[in-house]
Design a protein around this motif. Structure first.
Motif, PDB file in Angstrom:
ATOM      1  N   LEU A   1      -2.830  -1.868   1.975  1.00  0.00           N
ATOM      2  CA  LEU A   1      -3.520  -2.847   2.820  1.00  0.00           C
ATOM      3  C   LEU A   1      -4.654  -2.234   3.620  1.00  0.00           C
ATOM      4  O   LEU A   1      -5.718  -2.827   3.767  1.00  0.00           O
ATOM      5  N   ARG A   2      -4.417  -1.040   4.215  1.00  0.00           N
ATOM      6  CA  ARG A   2      -5.415  -0.456   5.094  1.00  0.00           C
ATOM      7  C   ARG A   2      -6.751  -0.265   4.380  1.00  0.00           C
ATOM      8  O   ARG A   2      -7.808  -0.638   4.881  1.00  0.00           O
ATOM      9  N   ALA A   3      -6.697   0.312   3.182  1.00  0.00           N
ATOM     10  CA  ALA A   3      -7.929   0.557   2.435  1.00  0.00           C
ATOM     11  C   ALA A   3      -8.595  -0.747   2.000  1.00  0.00           C
ATOM     12  O   ALA A   3      -9.823  -0.869   2.028  1.00  0.00           O
ATOM     13  N   LEU A   4      -7.778  -1.736   1.612  1.00  0.00           N
ATOM     14  CA  LEU A   4      -8.331  -3.025   1.203  1.00  0.00           C
ATOM     15  C   LEU A   4      -9.053  -3.699   2.360  1.00  0.00           C
ATOM     16  O   LEU A   4     -10.197  -4.160   2.229  1.00  0.00           O
ATOM     17  N   LEU A   5      -8.402  -3.766   3.514  1.00  0.00           N
ATOM     18  CA  LEU A   5      -8.962  -4.508   4.644  1.00  0.00           C
ATOM     19  C   LEU A   5     -10.098  -3.755   5.339  1.00  0.00           C
ATOM     20  O   LEU A   5     -10.788  -4.333   6.174  1.00  0.00           O
ATOM     21  N   SER A   6     -10.287  -2.478   5.009  1.00  0.00           N
ATOM     22  CA  SER A   6     -11.406  -1.743   5.590  1.00  0.00           C
ATOM     23  C   SER A   6     -12.533  -1.530   4.589  1.00  0.00           C
ATOM     24  O   SER A   6     -13.524  -0.870   4.905  1.00  0.00           O
ATOM     25  N   ALA A   7     -12.406  -2.106   3.389  1.00  0.00           N
ATOM     26  CA  ALA A   7     -13.473  -1.985   2.387  1.00  0.00           C
ATOM     27  C   ALA A   7     -14.718  -2.731   2.849  1.00  0.00           C
ATOM     28  O   ALA A   7     -14.634  -3.736   3.556  1.00  0.00           O
TER      29      ALA A   7
END
Length: 225
Positions: A58-64
């Motif tokens: 989630l972290r990487a997805l939502l900070s893309a």
């Protein structure tokens, strides 16, 4: 599967959320509520699951960033904007908490905010968090962009801003787009230089955070401030 049954399937996460609370839903189901619809061959839950798998969580997805999201099949402008809005709302909620009186004398309390603000950026950014005497956030301002050196961060400008905001303390934060959270010699030299300069006007440098997508490392916790 008929259009009607597909619509019912996409509604199930919303119905479960209202009936039992958001905590009972899986992360793909929560994403499905945000995305609303799937793409050809995948319902919204399957789309959410595939996005998490592609980014590794989630972290990487939502900070893309927008460019990365728009390049993915099936993520048009609307879905991209929805995902970008989640991260920005999270950052603003964290900022509200810090301004509302939460003390920042413990580095962990500011790490989430700095990670949400800087962790996803592809170029190095350095920001200063100006704090009052109770270590509450007054404001956060970008002070440099690009490779971090003493030449790119001007202590005189940081001090000038600190005095303007009547700051008693300051936290420095900058990101490492490489994902490596170890401070460089330039990072450590800047920390020492800025700490000395701020002390001359009675402003305390509380910490220097090195931020990546996965979190932040506190130089104060390592005894390097």
């Amino acid at each position: 599967m008929t259009r009607h049954s597909t619509d019912l399937q996409s509604e199930r996460p919303r119905e479960r959320l209202l009936a039992h609370g958001a905590q009972v839903l899986t992360s793909p189901e929560l994403l499905a509520i945000i995305l609303r619809t799937g793409i050809k061959g995948r319902d919204a839950v399957s789309l959410g699951r595939s996005l998490m798998e592609r980014f590794g969580g989630l972290r990487a997805l939502l900070s893309a960033d927008a460019q990365t999201l728009l390049a993915l099949p099936g993520l048009g402008m609307a879905k991209t904007c929805e995902l970008l809005a989640i991260n920005e709302l999270n950052r603003r909620a964290l900022e509200e908490d810090l301004k509302a009186g939460q003390a920042l004398d413990q580095p962990q309390r500011v790490k989430h905010y700095c990670t949400a603000t800087l962790g996803h950026l592809q170029v190095e950014h350095c920001m200063a968090l100006y704090l009052d005497s109770q270590f509450r956030l007054i404001t956060a301002e970008e002070i440099s962009r690009g490779t971090l050196t003493q030449a790119s961060v001007y202590p005189r400008e940081v001090i000038k801003a600190g005095l303007k905001h009547h700051a008693a303390a300051l936290i420095l934060a900058h990101n490492h787009p490489s994902g490596i959270a170890e401070p460089s010699e330039a990072d450590l030299a800047l920390t020492r230089h800025l700490k000395h300069a701020l002390a001359l006007v009675d402003i305390r440098l509380l910490d220097h955070l090195i931020v990546t997508r996965s979190g932040a490392v506190s130089l104060a916790e390592r005894g390097q401030v």
